[in-house]
Motif scaffolding. Structure first.
Motif, PDB file in Angstrom:
ATOM      1  N   ARG C  56       0.839  -1.200   0.000  1.00 49.23           N
ATOM      2  CA  ARG C  56       0.000   0.000   0.000  1.00 49.23           C
ATOM      3  C   ARG C  56       0.874   1.251   0.000  1.00 49.23           C
ATOM      4  NH1 ARG C  56      -2.287  -2.370   4.916  1.00 49.23           N
ATOM      5  NH2 ARG C  56      -3.888  -3.826   4.235  1.00 49.23           N
ATOM      6  N   TRP C  57       0.376   2.253  -0.655  1.00 52.62           N
ATOM      7  CA  TRP C  57       0.972   3.581  -0.572  1.00 52.62           C
ATOM      8  C   TRP C  57      -0.158   4.576  -0.385  1.00 52.62           C
ATOM      9  CZ3 TRP C  57       6.205   5.017  -1.067  1.00 52.62           C
ATOM     10  CH2 TRP C  57       7.082   3.960  -1.337  1.00 52.62           C
ATOM     11  N   ARG C  58       0.182   5.711   0.133  1.00 49.10           N
ATOM     12  CA  ARG C  58      -0.819   6.781   0.230  1.00 49.10           C
ATOM     13  C   ARG C  58      -0.231   8.043  -0.369  1.00 49.10           C
ATOM     14  NH1 ARG C  58      -2.796  10.307   5.090  1.00 49.10           N
ATOM     15  NH2 ARG C  58      -4.470  11.395   3.989  1.00 49.10           N
ATOM     16  N   HIS C  59      -1.015   8.674  -1.212  1.00 48.79           N
ATOM     17  CA  HIS C  59      -0.590   9.927  -1.839  1.00 48.79           C
ATOM     18  C   HIS C  59      -0.880  11.063  -0.855  1.00 48.79           C
ATOM     19  CE1 HIS C  59      -0.539  12.578  -5.727  1.00 48.79           C
ATOM     20  NE2 HIS C  59       0.504  12.769  -4.938  1.00 48.79           N
ATOM     21  N   GLY C  64      -4.387  12.305  -1.241  1.00 46.41           N
ATOM     22  CA  GLY C  64      -4.676  11.714   0.057  1.00 46.41           C
ATOM     23  C   GLY C  64      -5.162  10.279  -0.006  1.00 46.41           C
ATOM     24  N   ARG C  65      -5.274   9.729  -1.210  1.00 49.86           N
ATOM     25  CA  ARG C  65      -5.849   8.391  -1.347  1.00 49.86           C
ATOM     26  C   ARG C  65      -4.806   7.295  -1.136  1.00 49.86           C
ATOM     27  NH1 ARG C  65     -10.539   8.829  -4.751  1.00 49.86           N
ATOM     28  NH2 ARG C  65     -10.767   6.578  -4.611  1.00 49.86           N
ATOM     29  N   PHE C  66      -5.261   6.228  -0.499  1.00 52.65           N
ATOM     30  CA  PHE C  66      -4.457   5.008  -0.466  1.00 52.65           C
ATOM     31  C   PHE C  66      -4.620   4.288  -1.806  1.00 52.65           C
ATOM     32  CE2 PHE C  66      -4.466   5.487   4.111  1.00 52.65           C
ATOM     33  CZ  PHE C  66      -3.310   4.838   4.519  1.00 52.65           C
ATOM     34  N   PHE C  67      -3.599   3.577  -2.209  1.00 46.98           N
ATOM     35  CA  PHE C  67      -3.730   2.686  -3.358  1.00 46.98           C
ATOM     36  C   PHE C  67      -2.735   1.559  -3.179  1.00 46.98           C
ATOM     37  CE2 PHE C  67       0.180   4.042  -5.398  1.00 46.98           C
ATOM     38  CZ  PHE C  67       0.349   5.348  -4.927  1.00 46.98           C
TER      39      PHE C  67
END
Lengths: 432, 1004, 98
Positions: C56-59, C64-67
């Motif tokens: 997982r990463w979060r922008h 602000g979204r996780f992806f």
């Protein structure tokens, strides 16, 4: 002296010349032609009492103490590359025992005691240098947590002093005391902390273990485990099958991968930690200094290079190299703390793979599989632990029970909640 | 001044007319305090050579006299301290320092002087000081290591001295994006740049030198009938006219880093913006760190000529053959009057011919090869130069510089030659460093006896000498082709252009790594004094892998990172252990390619700019009231407000607390985290993240909540207010605001994406002030007037409301950290300054007292409220006495793992209050608890003091702590043990609430 | 510096992102009758893959979204990014040398 003569010489088939100024001068007269290999580059036998996977500092120290303390010398240390090619040769060489928790502090202090006698024990100068480790604090709250840690150290007989800003200034006048964003309020000092020459630790343990009959087998990668009736009885390697009464894993940077061969899934993530060395300059920084308001720590080697580092790169990686934003972050910390070194040049940077455990503390324990023992999860604190890690792992392998100072390093503590979280950050290994 | 007259003699080795220097711009400089003159366009090295200076430095271990070996950034010997005072730069390579007026340089690692260096006595001990000798000695007696041996070793360490003053210069960082990055502006790089630029692609061309041209400046090439430098100027003019091309001179691309999925990479480059000037011009940085993100790269970094290992090969006067040509052709300097050439390559012969063209007749050409192309020997004959084929230089002799060499001729006869300069060519090593930074391994080429690029980073093409193609023709051809291909690959159409006409040249080489018959010390790594014998010792002792060799002997760890030494060392090791060089492998090259100043990586992030400073909207007001500020994370918060004449902090805090508890005070609490949570499932969401219920909270009410991490330990506490059926406003501690936000986002997006809830941090959108004290309501009545009814009946404890006040949306919460009747008034941040001034003015008649976080801290300890010291990531809800808040009716984060044996253990430490039995005693946080009479040991550790304060209301120090089974031990006397500061204090364990335990004041 | 393809914003420098640990590890359901030991496995045990790793990463400093992402941990090269909730895409190991 006796252990370098007599039976061991006969057993090994070559004389290991004792290291001393006398022999050095004597050899100088003959062009140093009589020095033999520092350790035997052994070929694997078909079976051993104990096989240690991993020829780093911890594995070699384990072998040394198995032979020396427990009399178990039918031991092989298997190394997939050359000895010390992992984190043993990639760290920033700091030794200290300034720990807070009762589960950690006695272990690291035992390690410090072993460091203090290492050269005489190994007949190898690992250049243990106790020039002090100073953790700077920049707020009252930080001072209080350092006081708590310092008090815990003193309660175990470990030296610790809490310095105020003036005392720090006297010691390190070139720090930024005037224009800093986070002013230096003082520091926690352990004078017995310092550095040791990392490669020499590996070579010293290898030489001493080899002298006691341990087989050090390089270029020998473990590719699988041999099981019989649920028990692990040997390993498959790139140099053939090797059977063993007990198998100990000490493969920092590859723990999860080797454990997977045995079907184990561990509370470990591997992260890259970068380290840096500058061009050699005349003596500048006396001991080890850590910045308390950013990710930066520094010391100066006996050769003159500034050795420094900072935070993890932040994501799982086995790449053994770091990324640019972290380089910048570390150097920002450096300039915030000691702007006098701004014109000193970074010579080289490299990355080591840190097996970060989920609470920031190591594991020295049996596994659920009979015959397989685990030494892992050292995060970025493995180097200073080398002697005690070897000592305690040898104890576990020899006696099947944990050593008193390593009792807390259980693998099941994550299930039972007996965590050893020095910093209180929880199950986020990239924050330990 | 000009080149004629007295200057002539001051530059005895300057050739008339030749070179790319500006003879009408003489520059004066100092080396070791002596004045010299050079010209604009010189490097420090060329100017020193022109002045006849040969001894420039001393080596690391043996303090051997050293001169100038190269003409480039790979220089291992000619290192100087440049500039002085706060700008002093240690270990600066004279070969890359551009001469400027007034330049000051000093030699290093010598005492008392360069010529008379006492450290040279180390040479006498050289038989002992072999590789790794220190591992074998200094062990007895143990005490002497710390006291004597190591201090002596450390004093001997290092080369130059760092400044002890802060670096006064500034540094910049910049990003650049391009289609094609071309590294190196020699012939291959220039050809690549031309063909890429002509396609219209965005090109960045970098070169570490201050002149474009690379080897074209050091050789006598002709391209299309003009000289190499003239051709370079033509190309440069065309590139400068190309709108999408950027040329960065004095810029070293020193590292390759990660990039994106499409094959881009990030290249780090250092531009030396002002290093060629005495000090940076106003508003200009000294250096600029570029992060260049390139789609494609053409690596045209050239090759480095390698030395040959023979006795005395480190004497000043022994110089790389290509460097000799560079000094002659580019700088118009002849390094000596009596020169010879020792080569194993055709390329080396150019040096003989160039020297001859400059009027220097060589004493001899010594080629280790038995068979040499006739065209070379015929030319030598024409120049009347003696040629020894199949011969070797066995030893070079001289005291402070080269005086004589011993040559072993083909037939074995030894002869002596009196010379002052020996040009050496051992062949060329392609400069593959940047190919390997991402982990690629180079490949061995028997054809050129060197490593060439193997696996290269995606999108990188390697051309010219860097790829092992050593002729000018190949460099130009490969560069143009790679440039065109890179342009095409990034979506541009390349334009065909004619190949330039150049002469053919010979590039054959037969490697000679080491002259075996040398009688004197033969150096492999010059700077670190690693000799052939050291490599042999490493082989004997089993340090025979390249990495062990490096670590044991320090081969390749000097400031040149092995550029001039590694391969020679590896080749010698390969021979000793009877392995082929490729079998032995090579060490990994690490960034940076050449050393980079630490400050360049930091850029502007130092001093006050290290991290951002966050200020509340009431900051200016607080400053005006004489507040003392302290850091709270990135925030600055008022610590206290000293009244005129007050100097003692305890006096101030005591006054502030008493004023609040007896009248009214105001405190800026804007830094506490504020998170707006909205949506149909907002209530359900809060139920899952807090241990207690929030779905049952009525609208217009506030509730205290506690949040756990999934591991069952406390993450944070705070209040949440229900402003509307689907809107909550959560508050967090200042320290944990970001952490809680991250935690909630994780819960919302990853754990329960099905919940209809949105969250946003509004910490900076609202200014918030706590108004506390018995007169708080009266103050608010005056302040808010009709905007809201704040009577106890209409607005009881834990009420909240959003209302319009003077045309602005305001929020009021009846919550209290101080334990007093208290309210928190929030207004949009842009009204924060106006609001605090309005509060002060409304409170004037009540004697309103602004208070800082120290007074707040003292009051919260009096009330037993926990904060960061107790919420330290290792405490459970039960530890803090809040275990009963854990709802049994719902799932929440941390619920299950909090039940683990280690966290549910009754023997855990629990929150208690402590007070000293001797009321005059001071308490210290961080003290550990011991049962009275217990021996001091970690086994007997009973917990620790988390927070202390002097209680103005009780008149003595009080504290909070975590004590084993603490709640069962109220009334017990124990010892607070603090050897590290303050000493031991006997304390009584008490309930954690010291003041107004019934909470009557906050309800009033 | 990594250039990370946020599924919502496109390629952005890594400075805008925060790593979020191994992906596709589901939190046990509230009503699942698991022991603390099984819960501990959820929280602590990690595949720690050497090779293609789903994470997982979060922008954080962007949308602000996780992806989720697939990245080769031996080279740090990203192979794919995709939204939370989507299945892990088929992956080919990235080239040894990026």
């Amino acid at each position: 002296m006796a252990r370098y003569a007599g039976d061991s010489t006969a057993r090994l088939g070559f004389a290991l010349m004792r290291y001393s100024i006398f022999n050095l001068v004597r050899q100088a007269l003959s062009g140093h032609r009589a020095w033999g290999p520092a350790w035997r580059d052994a070929a694997p036998k078909s079976a051993y009492d104990v096989v240690i996977i991993g020829g780093g500092g911890h594995g070699l120290a384990t072998a040394h103490y198995l032979a020396k303390i427990h009399g178990i010398s039918n031991v092989a240390v298997l190394e997939k590359g050359w000895i010390g090619s992992g984190n043993a040769g990639r760290n920033t060489t700091i030794i200290r025992s300034n720990y807070l928790l009762a589960g950690n502090n006695p272990f690291y202090e035992w390690s410090m005691k072993l460091w203090e006698g290492l050269e005489q024990d190994l007949n190898y100068n690992a250049m243990v240098s106790q020039r002090g480790v100073l953790n700077l604090y920049h707020s009252d709250a930080q001072r209080d947590t350092y006081a708590r840690r310092g008090n815990a150290m003193r309660m175990h007989g470990v030296d610790a002093e809490l310095l105020d800003a003036e005392a720090v200034r006297r010691m390190l006048p070139f720090l930024d005391f005037n224009g800093a964003r986070f002013p230096i309020h003082g520091g926690l000092l352990q004078r017995r902390g310092g550095t040791a020459r990392h490669d020499a630790v590996v070579w010293g343990y290898a030489r001493a273990a080899s002298d006691r009959g341990v087989d050090i087998i390089q270029n020998c990668e473990v590719t699988g485990f041999i099981r019989e009736a649920g028990t692990i009885v040997g390993v498959e390697t790139t140099r053939g099958s090797i059977r063993a009464g007990k198998i100990g894993m000490a493969v920092a940077g590859s723990t999860s991968r080797v454990a997977e061969l045995a079907g184990l899934k561990l509370p470990i993530e591997s992260h890259v930690l970068q380290a840096f060395v500058s061009e050699a300059i005349k003596p500048f920084i006396p001991g080890v200094v850590t910045f308390g308001a950013g990710h930066f720590y520094i010391s100066q080697s006996d050769k003159g290079g500034l050795v420094f580092g900072g935070d993890l790169d932040g994501y799982n990686s086995y790449a053994q190299r770091g990324n640019l934003p972290t380089v910048e972050d570390v150097c920002e910390g450096a300039m915030a703390l000691m702007p006098a070194i701004g014109r000193v040049r970074v010579l080289r940077s490299w990355g080591g793979v840190m097996d970060m455990s989920m609470d920031g503390s190591p594991i020295i324990d049996r596994t659920v599989i009979a015959g397989l023992y685990l030494n892992a999860g050292w995060c970025y604190g493995g180097f200073k632990a080398t002697p005690a890690s070897g000592w305690c792992f040898a104890h576990l392998l020899a006696r099947d029970e944990p050593h008193a100072v390593a009792r807390a390093y259980r693998l099941d503590r994550f299930a039972t909640g007996h965590l050893l979280d020095e910093r209180g950050v929880g199950a986020q290994p990239n924050l330990h | 001044m000009n080149a004629s007259g007295p200057q002539e003699s001051a530059q005895p080795n300057r050739l008339a007319g030749a070179g790319l220097i500006d003879r009408i711009r003489p520059l004066s400089f100092q080396f070791d305090g002596k004045r010299y003159t050079g010209f604009d366009g010189d490097t420090l090295a060329s100017a020193l050579l022109a002045a006849g200076v040969r001894l420039v430095g001393r080596s690391f271990k043996y303090h051997r006299p050293r001169g100038i070996l190269t003409a480039g950034s790979e220089e291992p010997n000619a290192l100087v301290e440049l500039r002085s005072g706060s700008r002093r730069e240690a270990n600066t390579r004279a070969t890359v320092v551009e001469l400027f007026e007034g330049l000051e340089a000093r030699s290093q690692n010598r005492w008392p002087s360069l010529a008379l260096d006492v450290g040279a006595v180390n040479s006498l001990f050289a038989p002992i000081f072999v590789a790794g000798f220190y591992y074998k000695t200094f062990m007895w007696p143990a005490v002497l290591w710390e006291k004597l041996y190591e201090p002596v070793i450390r004093r001997a360490a290092g080369l130059g001295r760092a400044s002890t003053e802060a670096d006064p210069d500034t540094y910049e960082k910049a990003y650049a994006f391009c289609d094609v990055l071309i590294i190196g502006a020699g012939p291959a790089g220039l050809a690549a740049a031309l063909s890429t630029a002509r396609s219209g692609a965005r090109v960045i061309l970098c070169d570490e030198d201050f002149l474009l041209g690379g080897r074209l400046n050091g050789e006598r090439y002709e391209i299309d009938g003009v000289s190499g430098p003239a051709w370079t100027r033509q190309v440069e003019a065309e590139l400068r006219a190309s709108p999408e091309t950027r040329i960065l001179r004095r810029t070293t691309v020193f590292g390759v880093y990660d990039g994106g999925m499409s094959g881009t990479h990030t290249f780090a480059a250092l531009q030396r913006v002002s290093d060629h000037l005495a000090i940076p011009p106003a508003h200009q940085p000294r250096q600029r760190l570029w992060r260049i993100i390139a789609q494609r790269t053409v690596l045209a970094a050239g090759a480095l000529e390698r030395p040959i290992v023979f006795g005395g090969n480190d004497r000043p006067g022994v110089m790389m053959a290509s460097a000799v040509r560079t000094y002659v052709n580019r700088f118009g300097v002849i390094p000596g009057r009596h020169a010879a050439l020792f080569t194993t390559s055709d390329d080396g012969w150019k040096t003989a011919f160039d020297l001859a063209a400059a009027g220097v007749r060589l004493a001899a050409i010594i080629d280790a090869r038995s068979v040499v192309a006739p065209v070379l020997t015929e030319e030598a004959k024409r120049l009347d130069t003696r040629v020894f084929c199949g011969a070797q230089v066995v030893d070079a002799h001289g005291s402070r510089a080269l005086e004589r060499i011993t040559v072993r001729e083909d037939a074995g006869r030894l002869s002596q030659l009196q010379i002052d300069t020996l040009a050496v060519s051992g062949g060329w090593n392609p400069n593959v460093a940047l190919c390997t930074h991402l982990g690629g391994r180079p490949r061995w080429s028997d054809a050129i006896a060197a490593f060439v690029p193997g696996d290269v980073p995606r999108g990188m093409a390697v051309v010219g000498a860097a790829a092992g193609s050593f002729s000018l023709k190949d460099a130009l051809r490969e560069g143009a082709a790679a440039g065109a291909a890179a342009a095409e690959a990034t979506g541009f159409k390349s334009v065909k252009h004619r190949e330039p006409r150049v002469t053919d040249e010979l590039t054959a080489v037969v490697p000679l790594w080491c002259v075996s018959e040398s009688k004197t010390k033969a150096f492999v790594d010059f700077q670190h004094d690693v000799t052939r014998e050291d490599v042999a010792l490493a082989a004997r002792e089993g340090f025979s892998s390249v990495e062990l060799l490096k670590r044991y002997t320090t081969l390749g760890m000097a400031t040149d990172q092995g550029k001039t030494s590694s391969l020679n060392g590896h080749a010698i090791m390969a021979a000793l252990t009877e392995r082929a060089i490729p079998e032995l492998g090579t060490t990994t090259s690490r960034p940076p390619y050449t050393p980079v100043a630490l400050a360049a990586f930091a850029g502007v992030h130092r001093g006050k700019h290290f991290k951002p400073t966050r200020l509340t909207s009431g900051h200016a007001w607080a400053e005006g009231r004489g507040a003392t500020f302290m850091e709270s994370g990135e925030w600055l918060r008022a610590q206290w407000f000293a009244a005129p004449g007050e100097t003692d902090w305890l006096t101030i805090i005591t006054r502030e607390v008493r004023a609040v508890r007896s009248g009214v005070g105001v405190c800026d609490v804007s830094t506490l985290g504020k998170i707006d949570i909205q949506g149909e499932d907002a209530a359900a969401f809060l139920d899952r993240v807090y241990i207690n219920l929030f779905s049952t909270l009525p609208i217009g009410k506030v509730r205290y909540g506690l949040m756990l991490r999934e591991d069952g330990l406390v993450l944070d506490d705070g209040t949440s207010a229900r402003l509307a059926p689907q809107q909550y406003l959560m508050s967090t501690t200042t320290a944990n605001a970001a952490k809680v936000m991250r935690h909630l986002e994780h819960a919302r997006q990853v754990l329960w994406p099905e919940l209809d809830v949105q969250i946003v941090s509004v910490t900076e959108q609202w200014a918030q002030y706590a108004i506390a004290g018995p007169n708080a309501r009266r103050l608010l009545e005056r302040l808010l007037g009709d905007a809201i009814d704040v009577s106890n009946a209409a607005f009881p404890y834990l009420a909240c409301a959003e209302f319009s006040w003077r045309g602005v949306t305001a929020r009021l919460f009846r919550i209290s950290f101080s334990g007093e009747l208290a309210y928190e008034l929030a207004v949009p941040a842009r009204y924060g300054d106006a609001a605090i001034r309005a509060i002060m003015s409304a409170g004037e008649d009540f004697g309103i007292t602004p208070y800082g976080i120290e007074a707040l801290g003292a009051m919260r300890i009096e009330k037993g409220h926990v904060t960061g010291n107790e919420l330290n990531g290792t405490t459970t809800a039960a530890d803090l006495g809040l275990g009963r808040m854990m709802s049994k009716k719902k799932d929440f984060i941390g619920r299950v793992l909090a039940r683990r044996a280690g966290l549910a253990d009754a023997n855990r430490a629990a929150l208690v209050g402590i007070k000293p039995t001797d009321k005059s005693a001071r308490l210290y946080a961080g003290a550990h608890f011991l049962t009275l009479g217990a021996e001091v040991s970690l086994q007997n550790d009973q917990g620790y003091v988390t927070s202390v304060a002097f209680s103005p209301m009780l008149g003595h120090w009080i504290g909070l702590g975590l004590l084993v089974r603490g709640q069962e031990r109220l009334g017990e006397r124990i010892r607070a043990h603090s050897p590290i500061r303050g000493g031991d204090v006997d304390v009584e364990v008490v309930a954690s609430v010291f003041f107004d335990p019934e909470g009557a004041r906050l309800q009033s | 510096m990594l250039l990370i393809e946020c599924p919502f914003c496109g390629a952005r420098p890594e400075l805008e992102f925060v790593y979020g640990g191994e992906a596709h590890i589901a939190r046990p359901a509230a009503d699942a009758d698991l022991t603390p030991g099984q819960w501990a496995a959820y929280l602590y045990a990690r595949s720690n893959t050497r090779g293609v790793h789903a994470e997982r990463w979060r922008h954080t400093r962007g949308c602000g979204r996780f992806f989720n992402a697939l990245r080769d941990t031996t080279t740090d090269q990203f192979i794919a990014t995709y939204e939370i909730g989507q299945a892990r895409p088929p992956s080919v190991p990235a080239q040894k040398i990026p």
